[in-house]
Motif scaffolding. Structure first.
Motif, PDB file in Angstrom:
ATOM      1  N   GLY A  68     -95.813 -20.525 -71.737  1.00 25.71           N
ATOM      2  CA  GLY A  68     -95.338 -19.429 -70.909  1.00 25.71           C
ATOM      3  C   GLY A  68     -93.832 -19.322 -70.827  1.00 25.71           C
ATOM      4  O   GLY A  68     -93.321 -18.339 -70.309  1.00 25.71           O
ATOM      5  N   THR A  69     -93.110 -20.336 -71.326  1.00 25.28           N
ATOM      6  CA  THR A  69     -91.646 -20.278 -71.263  1.00 25.28           C
ATOM      7  C   THR A  69     -91.081 -20.324 -72.680  1.00 25.28           C
ATOM      8  O   THR A  69     -91.714 -20.862 -73.577  1.00 25.28           O
TER       9      THR A  69
ATOM     10  N   MET B   1     -94.940 -12.984 -77.052  1.00 22.18           N
ATOM     11  CA  MET B   1     -94.071 -13.627 -78.045  1.00 22.18           C
ATOM     12  C   MET B   1     -92.677 -13.010 -78.015  1.00 22.18           C
ATOM     13  O   MET B   1     -91.677 -13.704 -78.069  1.00 22.18           O
ATOM     14  N   LYS B   4     -90.371 -14.096 -75.171  1.00 21.92           N
ATOM     15  CA  LYS B   4     -89.742 -15.400 -75.316  1.00 21.92           C
ATOM     16  C   LYS B   4     -88.662 -15.369 -76.390  1.00 21.92           C
ATOM     17  O   LYS B   4     -87.719 -16.141 -76.336  1.00 21.92           O
ATOM     18  N   ALA B  38     -84.801 -20.524 -64.311  1.00 27.47           N
ATOM     19  CA  ALA B  38     -84.981 -19.566 -65.411  1.00 27.47           C
ATOM     20  C   ALA B  38     -86.363 -19.702 -66.027  1.00 27.47           C
ATOM     21  O   ALA B  38     -87.051 -18.709 -66.292  1.00 27.47           O
ATOM     22  N   GLY B  39     -86.797 -20.959 -66.222  1.00 32.41           N
ATOM     23  CA  GLY B  39     -88.134 -21.197 -66.762  1.00 32.41           C
ATOM     24  C   GLY B  39     -89.189 -20.556 -65.883  1.00 32.41           C
ATOM     25  O   GLY B  39     -90.121 -19.919 -66.365  1.00 32.41           O
ATOM     26  N   TYR B  42     -89.334 -16.755 -66.386  1.00 30.22           N
ATOM     27  CA  TYR B  42     -90.071 -16.400 -67.604  1.00 30.22           C
ATOM     28  C   TYR B  42     -91.564 -16.619 -67.417  1.00 30.22           C
ATOM     29  O   TYR B  42     -92.397 -15.810 -67.851  1.00 30.22           O
ATOM     30  N   LEU B  43     -91.922 -17.732 -66.762  1.00 31.29           N
ATOM     31  CA  LEU B  43     -93.334 -18.043 -66.525  1.00 31.29           C
ATOM     32  C   LEU B  43     -93.989 -16.929 -65.715  1.00 31.29           C
ATOM     33  O   LEU B  43     -95.112 -16.501 -65.998  1.00 31.29           O
ATOM     34  N   THR B  46     -94.525 -13.866 -67.983  1.00 32.94           N
ATOM     35  CA  THR B  46     -95.654 -14.033 -68.921  1.00 32.94           C
ATOM     36  C   THR B  46     -96.983 -14.003 -68.170  1.00 32.94           C
ATOM     37  O   THR B  46     -97.964 -13.458 -68.677  1.00 32.94           O
ATOM     38  N   THR B  47     -97.013 -14.605 -66.977  1.00 36.69           N
ATOM     39  CA  THR B  47     -98.262 -14.604 -66.209  1.00 36.69           C
ATOM     40  C   THR B  47     -98.677 -13.180 -65.865  1.00 36.69           C
ATOM     41  O   THR B  47     -99.846 -12.810 -66.034  1.00 36.69           O
TER      42      THR B  47
END
Lengths: 237, 69
Positions: A68-69, B1, B4, B38-39, B42-43, B46-47
């Motif tokens: 996910g990252t 994709m 990221k 930051a992670g 992004y998580l 995406t979730t």
């Protein structure tokens, strides 16, 4: 072009005078992270398809986190993030490990490709036809023998095309290593570009090298698929 | 994709989330916490994308029989 090749040809291929660089470094990064990720992913893939939630959920969380990252963030956390912590620097063992850029890079790459590989193999295990497992049970296989003799070999074969894809994506991902000062192909190209201003030629050579490696991997996986997946195709009379 | 892959633009000098986080980390001296943040961002994205895609899949695959898991 000729002087660029004269000055940087060796660095592009395997040595910059101090240590491994260029193609050799990229290959080393790829092989090491793929092998580590593979070893990590086999037990985790079995845990991922387990009926036991205590086994399944931690693995699910791990793959969720790493898929996910972005890999770039993971690399930055391993390389700059962890080493900035007082706790890490106080431990001599951790300090020695995280001081080397190559260790941080390999850790981030292996964990990242491991997460994707777990999902590939777990999907392959789930897709084994029930009949195969019933047949193995009828022959008296159970427990770890069932996994070692039937489930794992079958899953690895079924997962081969997806796994090959992951390896090629990983080859492309290794080009991120230059951000952690690891001298891979792209780092050499950037150095050559900075020193000579022959931008197109420097990055062109890097692109050609990456393309060559990709073609090689595609060919190898095609051979492997022909060797190990014939039983899934139609029989030739 | 693609989401990221967007994290890479900070390498060529665009000022995205990663760049901001790196600057914050440099000036405050604790890059670890900012990178974790930051992670997480992004998580989160995406979730959310995954949830939306799963809803769409359920909506447009209703006629197709699914094997029991």
């Amino acid at each position: 072009m000729i002087e660029l090749l004269n000055d940087y040809g060796l660095a592009f291929l395997w040595h910059d005078g101090y240590n491994l660089s260029g193609l050799a470094m990229t290959l080393w990064l790829l092989v090491a992270s793929i092998v580590l990720g593979f070893i990590l992913s086999l037990p985790l893939a079995i845990a991922r398809v387990s009926r036991n939630r205590l086994l399944r959920w931690p693995v699910q969380f791990y793959t969720y986190l790493f898929r996910g990252t972005p890999l770039y963030i993971q690399l930055l956390i391993c390389y700059t993030g962890l080493y900035s912590l007082e706790v890490v620097r106080a431990q001599p063992l951790l300090d020695g490990f995280f001081r080397e850029a190559i260790n941080c890079t390999l850790l981030a790459f292996a964990l990242n490709t491991g997460a994707y590989t777990v999902e590939i193999f777990a999907g392959a295990i789930r897709n084994i036809p029930h009949g195969e497992i019933e047949a193995a049970r009828a022959y008296g296989l159970c427990g770890w023998r069932l996994y070692a003799r039937l489930i794992l070999p079958s899953a690895l074969r079924r997962g081969l095309p997806y796994y090959g894809n992951e390896v090629i994506l990983m080859l492309h991902a290794t080009s991120l290593a230059f951000t952690a000062t690891v001298p891979d192909i792209l780092k050499v190209a950037r150095d050559a570009n900075a020193a000579t201003f022959m931008t197109f030629e420097a990055f062109g050579i890097a692109a050609l090298l990456y393309m060559l490696l990709s073609f090689l991997l595609v060919g190898l996986f095609r051979l492997a698929e022909r060797r190990w997946m014939t039983f899934l195709g139609p029989t030739r009379g | 994709m693609l989401l990221k892959a967007t994290a890479l633009v900070s390498i060529i000098g665009l000022s995205d989330l990663v760049k901001a986080v790196q600057n914050a980390g440099k000036s405050s001296g604790e890059p670890f916490h900012f990178l974790l943040l930051a992670g997480l961002v992004y998580l989160l994205i995406t979730t959310l994308t995954n949830l939306v895609l799963r809803q769409l899949e359920r909506r447009y695959n209703t006629g197709i029989k699914e094997l029991a898991p």
